[in-house]
Design an enzyme around this catalytic site. Structure first.
Site, short mmCIF file in Angstrom:
data_model
loop_
_atom_site.label_atom_id
_atom_site.label_comp_id
_atom_site.label_asym_id
_atom_site.label_seq_id
_atom_site.Cartn_x
_atom_site.Cartn_y
_atom_site.Cartn_z
N LYS A 48 0.85 -1.19 0.00
CA LYS A 48 0.00 0.00 0.00
C LYS A 48 0.89 1.24 0.00
CE LYS A 48 -4.04 2.07 2.18
NZ LYS A 48 -3.60 3.46 1.91
N ASP A 50 1.67 5.29 -0.10
CA ASP A 50 1.11 6.50 0.49
C ASP A 50 1.35 7.66 -0.46
OD1 ASP A 50 -0.01 8.27 2.26
OD2 ASP A 50 1.74 8.40 3.56
N GLU A 192 2.90 1.58 5.05
CA GLU A 192 1.53 1.88 5.48
C GLU A 192 0.70 0.61 5.62
OE1 GLU A 192 -2.25 4.74 4.27
OE2 GLU A 192 -0.42 4.77 3.08
#
Length: 337
Positions: A48, A50, A192
């Protein structure tokens, strides 16, 4: 780049590809938050990132449109990505990905992107010292065909061969099956979290449980409903008043007073001053401070925090930057989406 992008597809998957003119817009697929991560051989797992979600439209004539998820054109902010796509992606395709910048530890950092996001023209963006990359994870249309009804695995096969990878264009790596082990590694590295995707899923418009977010920490968007006056030597403002929508009502979620540098404080005070209003925009809950300025709830920001309280307030919030890719009325408490 392969001369026949759809050659990566089986006959069954080719039948799912729909021939037709390139669409002007496709609503992006969005992931649902889950607090129950898992491992499954039928799912794949991506880091993931950011950054800022960007859907790239490379027109049949070769022109490139870089669009945020709420349909704002962002070419001026990322000119090198526009140029790389014009040179390295086939004309007549639609790509989905995330524009990111990394800190010295190779951790993607939304706050680091702010000078690019706030740039008003290409020259200002190019003059920035912030290096950006476009991590592409999906292909929605190519070679005259909408392939959103093909499986994710097959769309990734097409994507992998369609792009001349390099410059600012990056392939988004994924792992199969081992979601929990990968999540543990991600959290140890300070990432993240992960995005888990059902490998046989088609590309669905809007939020879907076929894409899930596994988070290492808490972070989401909030609407800015006001600010407090600065104290002592602080300039600009003291804290931002935050909220989110629930059933069309703006819920007060507390204040954030850390994570700002001086230029950001000055800029926020100027922008928010233009949105001031005499009464509170919050329908549920209100700040108890005396030195409050309320504003029309138009601006959206990213905030990291440790947890929610039982009365919908944030613990240990930290400002991470303004968002332009989400409209204020679409901001919900992520756990309730």
């Amino acid at each position: 780049m392969t001369p026949d992008p759809l050659g990566q597809l089986s006959e069954e998957q080719r039948d799912r590809a729909s021939k037709g003119p390139m669409p002007e817009w496709i609503d992006p697929m969005l992931a649902q938050l889950t607090h129950e991560p898992f491992s499954d051989e039928n799912w794949l797992y991506e880091r993931k990132l950011d950054g800022e979600r960007v859907i790239a439209y490379i027109e049949p004539g070769g022109d490139v449109r870089l669009m945020s998820r709420n349909q704002k054109r962002v070419n001026v902010n990322f000119p090198e990505i526009e140029e790389a796509l014009a040179e390295r992606a086939p004309a007549g395709c639609i790509l989905d990905g995330e524009v990111v910048s990394f800190d010295q530890e190779r951790i993607s950092d939304f706050q680091r992107l702010q000078p690019r996001i706030q740039a008003s023209d290409r020259e200002q963006a190019k003059a920035s010292s912030i290096t950006v990359y476009y991590y592409i994870f999906d292909c929605l249309y190519i070679d005259g065909h909408d392939i959103t009804q093909c499986t994710l695995r097959d769309r990734k096969k097409v994507l992998r061969e369609a792009i001349d990878w390099g410059a600012s264009l990056r392939w988004t790596r994924h792992r199969n099956k081992e979601g929990l082990a990968y999540l543990n590694q991600a959290c140890e590295k300070g990432w993240e979290g992960l995005i888990a995707k059902q490998a046989q899923s088609c590309y669905q418009r809007g939020r879907s449980t076929d894409w899930l977010k596994f988070k290492c920490g808490m972070k989401q968007e909030f609407v800015i409903g006001g600010y407090t006056e600065p104290q002592g030597e602080r300039i600009g403002l003291g804290a931002l008043l935050l909220g989110f929508y629930r059933d069309s009502k703006l819920v007060y979620a507390g204040k954030v007073g850390t994570g700002f540098d001086e230029p950001t404080l000055r800029d926020l005070r100027k922008r928010l001053g233009e949105l001031e209003r005499p009464d509170s925009p919050f329908d549920i809950g209100e700040p108890q401070d005396e030195d409050v300025h309320f504003v029309n709830p138009k601006m959206v920001c990213n905030v990291a925090f440790s947890e929610w309280t039982q009365d919908d307030k944030l613990r240990h919030p930290r400002f991470q930057g303004l968002r332009r890719d989400k409209d204020a009325e679409d901001v919900r408490k992520e756990a309730e989406q």
